[in-house]
Design a protein around this motif. Structure first.
Motif, mmCIF file in Angstrom:
data_model
loop_
_atom_site.group_PDB
_atom_site.id
_atom_site.type_symbol
_atom_site.label_atom_id
_atom_site.label_comp_id
_atom_site.label_asym_id
_atom_site.label_seq_id
_atom_site.Cartn_x
_atom_site.Cartn_y
_atom_site.Cartn_z
ATOM 1 N N GLU A 102 -7.584 5.181 4.187
ATOM 2 C CA GLU A 102 -8.723 4.296 4.448
ATOM 3 C C GLU A 102 -8.299 2.837 4.347
ATOM 4 O OE1 GLU A 102 -11.734 5.615 1.726
ATOM 5 O OE2 GLU A 102 -11.804 7.590 2.694
ATOM 6 N N GLU A 103 -7.517 2.541 3.318
ATOM 7 C CA GLU A 103 -7.062 1.155 3.147
ATOM 8 C C GLU A 103 -6.123 0.738 4.270
ATOM 9 O OE1 GLU A 103 -7.029 0.488 -1.623
ATOM 10 O OE2 GLU A 103 -5.657 2.011 -0.877
ATOM 11 N N LYS A 114 -7.127 8.504 0.306
ATOM 12 C CA LYS A 114 -7.557 7.188 -0.159
ATOM 13 C C LYS A 114 -6.733 6.087 0.510
ATOM 14 C CE LYS A 114 -7.603 4.849 -4.423
ATOM 15 N NZ LYS A 114 -6.533 5.049 -5.375
ATOM 16 N N ALA A 115 -5.437 6.273 0.495
ATOM 17 C CA ALA A 115 -4.555 5.248 1.074
ATOM 18 C C ALA A 115 -4.835 5.065 2.564
ATOM 19 C CB ALA A 115 -3.089 5.628 0.852
ATOM 20 N N ALA A 161 -8.055 0.101 7.536
ATOM 21 C CA ALA A 161 -8.718 -1.206 7.566
ATOM 22 C C ALA A 161 -7.698 -2.296 7.905
ATOM 23 C CB ALA A 161 -9.370 -1.484 6.213
ATOM 24 N N LEU A 162 -6.538 -2.182 7.289
ATOM 25 C CA LEU A 162 -5.492 -3.171 7.519
ATOM 26 C C LEU A 162 -5.022 -3.186 8.980
ATOM 27 C CD1 LEU A 162 -2.907 -3.468 4.699
ATOM 28 C CD2 LEU A 162 -2.622 -4.586 6.882
ATOM 29 N N LEU A 222 0.831 -1.213 0.000
ATOM 30 C CA LEU A 222 0.000 0.000 0.000
ATOM 31 C C LEU A 222 0.866 1.264 0.000
ATOM 32 C CD1 LEU A 222 -2.947 -0.801 2.473
ATOM 33 C CD2 LEU A 222 -3.101 -0.316 0.018
#
Ligand SMILES: Nc1nc2c(ncn2[C@@H]2O[C@H](COP(=O)(O)OP(=O)(O)O)[C@@H](O)[C@H]2O)c(=O)[nH]1
Ligand SMILES: [Mg+2]
Lengths: 163, 195
Positions: free
Chosen positions: A124-125, A121-122, A128-129, A19
């Motif tokens: 959010e990812e 954007k990153a 979650a991770l 990511l």
């Protein structure tokens, strides 16, 4: 304890690094670091060898801690984004999932607008991770993690460190 | 809180040197820095005023070696001692794994020692830590000076729970590594117990 122990496993480490690599490309950044709020480096991609990453991690965490203190003084929860503008290089610092700090170093090949957009954007990812990672660590802790390397450490192991 | 990285096989722990202003916290770190091989240490960072008083913190990363295939790193921090830097001290205690209380053995600094120790306990409690449950050692520094308090009195006043304690002279390095070793050991033992 106030914060749960932070752990990182191979699988999540690969995902986190991937990511960060993606963000590095999309934001046209020079370096990206992920730092624990306590000042420990979690991952770094890009031109990392040009920087003293350990110092960078500690100072970033100190910076976030200090501005967090300032925020509380004026009645804010925290400042979720910090931006430092230099002559050539700039730092964009933000908080992910409440406890991880994302540091993006970029120069005039990118722009604050682009970095901001991609970081959003990153984040959010990444959030979650990291939330998944915390859960996994908690579960492993409950069930007694067989990989835990310190369960059987002896006095001798410890003494050997100081030879 | 220590950070265990199974991917890079590293463990990082945070140790904070606490104590009244000018008791010798920064000197402890400088001595450790000077006596540690290049490969085992990172850069020492001092966020200090122009007169070299600690403003925010000193930071020294050390890599001690491996345990069970895991690189063991200790991040040493000092706090600014003066009373008015209390907000900064609280921040530095966040995520702490082990504490060294550095006392100034000089008679005239006894009140400052007691006040700083109370402040340590209070600031830890505010963040949900109990000093009596943390890896914790005490150092009686400046043993080389003339007008100093006897060790048994220091122990009575500053170490009622009888945690490991050490006499030191941080400028010459006496007691400095003994103190560090003792707290590092307690941190590792604590990690083991934690499971
Ligand atoms: N005589 C003597 N002086 C010391 C000792 N340790 C530190 N100092 C001196 O005390 C002063 C304050 O030390 P420093 O490490 O900056 O204190 P800090 O405020 O706790 O970081 C400096 O001038 C040191 O050289 C010691 O063991 N003996
Ligand atoms: Mg100092």
């Amino acid at each position: 304890m106030p914060n749960p122990q932070l752990v990182m496993y191979d699988e999540e480490y690969r995902l986190v690094t991937a990511l960060c690599e993606k963000l590095l490309r999309e934001a046209n950044a020079r370096v990206i670091f992920l730092v624990d709020k306590n000042g420990q480096l979690i991952a770094g991609v890009g031109e990392t060898e040009r920087f003293d990453t350990t110092s960078l991690a500690s100072l970033t965490a100190g910076n976030i801690a200090a501005t967090g203190g300032l925020a509380k003084l004026i009645g804010e929860k925290e400042f979720s984004i910090l931006f430092h503008e230099g002559e050539k290089d700039n730092l964009h610092i933000s908080i992910v999932a409440g406890r991880v700090i994302l540091v993006v170093l970029f120069d005039n090949r990118s722009s604050l607008g682009l970095v901001r957009l991609r970081v959003k954007k990153a984040s959010e990812e990444l959030a979650a991770l990291f939330n998944g990672l915390m859960k996994k660590a908690e579960e492993k802790e409950k069930s007694g993690n067989p990989e835990f390397p310190f369960a059987e450490i002896t006095d001798e192991d410890i003494d050997n460190l100081f030879r | 809180m220590s950070f265990i990285n199974y991917a890079s096989r590293e463990i990082n722990c945070k140790i904070v040197y606490y104590g009244p202003g000018l008791c010798g916290k920064t000197t402890n770190l400088q001595y450790i820095y000077n006596k540690t091989a290049d490969g085992a240490k990172g850069k020492m960072i001092s966020l200090a005023t122009e007169t070299e008083r600690t403003l925010f913190f000193d930071f020294l990363p050390l890599e001690l070696g491996e345990i069970r295939g895991f690189k063991t790193r200790f991040h040493l921090y000092t706090v600014p001692g003066q009373v008015f830097y209390d907000a900064s001290r609280k921040l530095i205690l966040r995520g702490v794994d082990g504490v060294v209380f550095v006392a100034d053995s000089q008679e005239e600094r006894m009140d400052a020692n007691v006040e700083s120790l109370d402040n340590l306990r209070y600031n830890l409690e505010e963040q949900g830590y109990d000093l009596d449950k943390l890896p914790y050692v005490v150092q009686y520094n400046k043993r080389d000076l003339a007008e100093i308090v006897a060790v048994d009195e220091l122990q009575r006043e500053l170490n009622p729970t009888a945690v490991p304690d050490f006499e030191a002279c941080a400028v010459t390095g006496e007691g400095v590594f003994e103190t560090l070793k003792a707290v590092a050991k307690l941190v590792l033992v604590d990690l083991k117990k934690g499971r």
